[in-house]
Enzyme design. Structure first.
Site, mmCIF file in Angstrom:
data_model
loop_
_atom_site.group_PDB
_atom_site.id
_atom_site.type_symbol
_atom_site.label_atom_id
_atom_site.label_comp_id
_atom_site.label_asym_id
_atom_site.label_seq_id
_atom_site.Cartn_x
_atom_site.Cartn_y
_atom_site.Cartn_z
ATOM 1 N N LYS A 84 -14.853 75.937 11.305
ATOM 2 C CA LYS A 84 -14.827 74.966 12.412
ATOM 3 C C LYS A 84 -16.234 74.726 12.949
ATOM 4 O O LYS A 84 -16.965 75.675 13.233
ATOM 5 C CB LYS A 84 -13.937 75.467 13.547
ATOM 6 C CG LYS A 84 -12.466 75.367 13.219
ATOM 7 C CD LYS A 84 -11.623 75.827 14.388
ATOM 8 C CE LYS A 84 -10.152 75.875 13.999
ATOM 9 N NZ LYS A 84 -9.350 76.589 14.981
ATOM 10 N N ASP A 125 -17.489 67.869 21.659
ATOM 11 C CA ASP A 125 -17.208 67.994 20.237
ATOM 12 C C ASP A 125 -16.008 67.066 19.966
ATOM 13 O O ASP A 125 -15.311 66.666 20.909
ATOM 14 C CB ASP A 125 -16.860 69.457 19.931
ATOM 15 C CG ASP A 125 -16.419 69.647 18.503
ATOM 16 O OD1 ASP A 125 -17.077 69.109 17.601
ATOM 17 O OD2 ASP A 125 -15.393 70.328 18.278
ATOM 18 N N LEU A 126 -15.786 66.713 18.718
ATOM 19 C CA LEU A 126 -14.684 65.789 18.423
ATOM 20 C C LEU A 126 -13.486 66.490 17.762
ATOM 21 O O LEU A 126 -12.392 66.554 18.349
ATOM 22 C CB LEU A 126 -15.196 64.664 17.500
ATOM 23 C CG LEU A 126 -14.150 63.650 17.047
ATOM 24 C CD1 LEU A 126 -13.614 62.840 18.221
ATOM 25 C CD2 LEU A 126 -14.730 62.718 15.985
ATOM 26 N N ASP A 127 -13.728 67.035 16.561
ATOM 27 C CA ASP A 127 -12.622 67.604 15.782
ATOM 28 C C ASP A 127 -12.056 68.849 16.461
ATOM 29 O O ASP A 127 -12.774 69.816 16.681
ATOM 30 C CB ASP A 127 -13.117 67.965 14.372
ATOM 31 C CG ASP A 127 -13.656 66.750 13.624
ATOM 32 O OD1 ASP A 127 -12.925 65.763 13.526
ATOM 33 O OD2 ASP A 127 -14.808 66.812 13.143
ATOM 34 N N THR A 159 -7.879 66.453 14.312
ATOM 35 C CA THR A 159 -8.386 66.301 12.950
ATOM 36 C C THR A 159 -8.832 67.618 12.317
ATOM 37 O O THR A 159 -9.097 67.647 11.112
ATOM 38 C CB THR A 159 -9.616 65.356 12.943
ATOM 39 O OG1 THR A 159 -10.416 65.669 14.092
ATOM 40 C CG2 THR A 159 -9.202 63.901 12.993
ATOM 41 N N GLU A 213 -15.976 72.525 23.443
ATOM 42 C CA GLU A 213 -15.909 72.980 22.049
ATOM 43 C C GLU A 213 -14.649 73.760 21.701
ATOM 44 O O GLU A 213 -14.100 74.451 22.549
ATOM 45 C CB GLU A 213 -17.082 73.941 21.799
ATOM 46 C CG GLU A 213 -18.352 73.291 21.346
ATOM 47 C CD GLU A 213 -18.299 72.774 19.910
ATOM 48 O OE1 GLU A 213 -17.333 73.092 19.178
ATOM 49 O OE2 GLU A 213 -19.218 72.042 19.528
ATOM 50 N N ASP A 214 -14.254 73.690 20.434
ATOM 51 C CA ASP A 214 -13.165 74.548 19.950
ATOM 52 C C ASP A 214 -13.663 75.528 18.883
ATOM 53 O O ASP A 214 -12.852 76.236 18.276
ATOM 54 C CB ASP A 214 -12.029 73.708 19.343
ATOM 55 C CG ASP A 214 -12.446 73.074 18.034
ATOM 56 O OD1 ASP A 214 -13.595 72.594 17.942
ATOM 57 O OD2 ASP A 214 -11.637 73.068 17.088
ATOM 58 N N SER A 273 -20.698 65.855 17.898
ATOM 59 C CA SER A 273 -19.909 66.352 16.765
ATOM 60 C C SER A 273 -20.785 66.454 15.529
ATOM 61 O O SER A 273 -21.639 65.593 15.300
ATOM 62 C CB SER A 273 -18.760 65.379 16.475
ATOM 63 O OG SER A 273 -18.175 65.676 15.219
ATOM 64 N N ALA A 274 -20.535 67.499 14.720
ATOM 65 C CA ALA A 274 -21.275 67.653 13.463
ATOM 66 C C ALA A 274 -20.796 66.661 12.414
ATOM 67 O O ALA A 274 -21.416 66.518 11.361
ATOM 68 C CB ALA A 274 -21.086 69.075 12.942
ATOM 69 N N LYS A 308 -24.881 73.438 14.137
ATOM 70 C CA LYS A 308 -24.400 74.444 15.080
ATOM 71 C C LYS A 308 -24.354 75.766 14.306
ATOM 72 O O LYS A 308 -23.995 75.748 13.133
ATOM 73 C CB LYS A 308 -22.984 74.073 15.565
ATOM 74 C CG LYS A 308 -22.924 72.731 16.306
ATOM 75 C CD LYS A 308 -21.473 72.314 16.592
ATOM 76 C CE LYS A 308 -21.437 70.898 17.183
ATOM 77 N NZ LYS A 308 -20.070 70.401 17.422
HETATM 78 C C1 BG6 Z 1 -17.047 69.277 12.449
HETATM 79 C C2 BG6 Z 1 -15.787 69.929 11.924
HETATM 80 O O1 BG6 Z 1 -16.747 68.580 13.614
HETATM 81 O O2 BG6 Z 1 -17.594 68.392 11.491
HETATM 82 C C3 BG6 Z 1 -16.052 70.578 10.572
HETATM 83 O O3 BG6 Z 1 -15.352 70.911 12.850
HETATM 84 C C4 BG6 Z 1 -16.659 69.569 9.607
HETATM 85 O O4 BG6 Z 1 -14.839 71.074 10.058
HETATM 86 C C5 BG6 Z 1 -17.918 68.991 10.248
HETATM 87 O O5 BG6 Z 1 -16.983 70.194 8.367
HETATM 88 C C6 BG6 Z 1 -18.608 67.963 9.353
HETATM 89 O O6 BG6 Z 1 -17.764 66.860 9.208
HETATM 90 P P1 BG6 Z 1 -17.943 65.691 8.155
HETATM 91 O O7 BG6 Z 1 -16.859 64.719 8.567
HETATM 92 O O8 BG6 Z 1 -19.308 65.114 8.323
HETATM 93 O O9 BG6 Z 1 -17.728 66.272 6.814
HETATM 94 MG MG MG Z 2 -14.463 71.165 16.681
#
Ligand code: BG6
Ligand code: MG
Length: 220
Positions: free
Chosen positions: A48, A12-14, A20, A174-175, A119-120, A150
């Site tokens: 999240k 996962d990224l964020d 972020t 993951e977080d 990452s989403a 997810k």
């Molecule tokens: C996830 C974050 O990685 O991405 C969420 O944890 C975020 O908070 C989701 O809403 C979607 O991100 P984005 O940048 O496409 O709006």
């Molecule tokens: Mg995350």
């Protein structure tokens, strides 16, 4: 779950690699204020890992506002959130890789593990560039191509495919609770970062604790 079977890691990224999650939180909080939903720690944690539109739906539902907006209005609100988020992340530099994670990526790469991003966020490629870590990953799952967000396992199954591995050869990092659930449902090894997470195979309180040795220790 055996450590010796592991051949790849899906990240996962964020909140895992990039500092972020706080910017997503800040940008969503402005939207919660705008639509009149109370901002709580529970809501912040629940957001999240959720896709952009799922996040907005959760914020609206949480304040009983789910029937007050048309689809077009919801899309405009989601765009406003993303514009605010993109302004906030402009300040990111390579120093905003979370503690220990650059070393971990380096160690995994040098030991021949496959690495993919799960990452989403549709902004992931941009964030990886700001942090100067794009080259570590052999592939990035494109969330725009997915049917389900997810906790559905789809994104982690796609990450395994990108690496040409079977799910049981992959560990996901993951977080978010929805992220740990997605990894578990994909049949991969789940590594959870954060005290609030349930059901992770391997657990850490923060990113600085995550090393290959520490993962090995918890799996044996
Ligand atoms: C996830 C974050 O990685 O991405 C969420 O944890 C975020 O908070 C989701 O809403 C979607 O991100 P984005 O940048 O496409 O709006
Ligand atoms: Mg995350």
């Amino acid at each position: 779950m055996s450590f010796s079977e592991l051949k790849g890691f899906a990240f996962d990224l964020d909140g895992v690699i990039a500092d972020t999650a706080r910017f997503h939180g800040q940008a969503w909080r402005q939207i919660a204020d705008k639509v009149g939903t109370e901002w709580t720690d529970e809501l912040a944690d629940g957001l999240k890992g959720m896709s952009r539109m799922d996040s907005l739906e959760l914020i609206l539902k949480s304040g009983n506002h789910e029937n007050e907006y048309t689809q077009e209005e919801k899309e405009a609100i989601a765009k406003e959130k993303n514009d605010n988020y993109l302004t906030l992340v402009q300040e990111l530099t390579p120093d905003d890789v979370l503690p220990g994670m650059r070393n971990l990526l380096e160690e995994l790469k040098s030991k021949g593990y496959h690495l993919a991003l799960a990452s989403a966020s549709k902004n992931s490629p941009k964030i990886l560039k700001y942090l100067e870590i794009s080259d570590y990953f052999e592939g990035i799952v494109d969330p725009a191509q997915l049917t389900h967000g997810k906790p559905d396992p789809e994104i982690y199954l796609e990450a395994a495919k990108i690496m040409n591995l079977a799910p049981e050869q992959v560990a996901g990092v993951e977080d978010a609770q929805v992220g740990v659930d997605a990894i578990n449902r994909a049949g991969e090894v789940s590594i959870g970062i954060g005290d609030y997470l349930k059901d992770a195979d391997v657990k850490f309180a923060n990113t600085a604790e995550v090393t290959l040795d520490a993962i090995k220790e918890q799996l044996s």
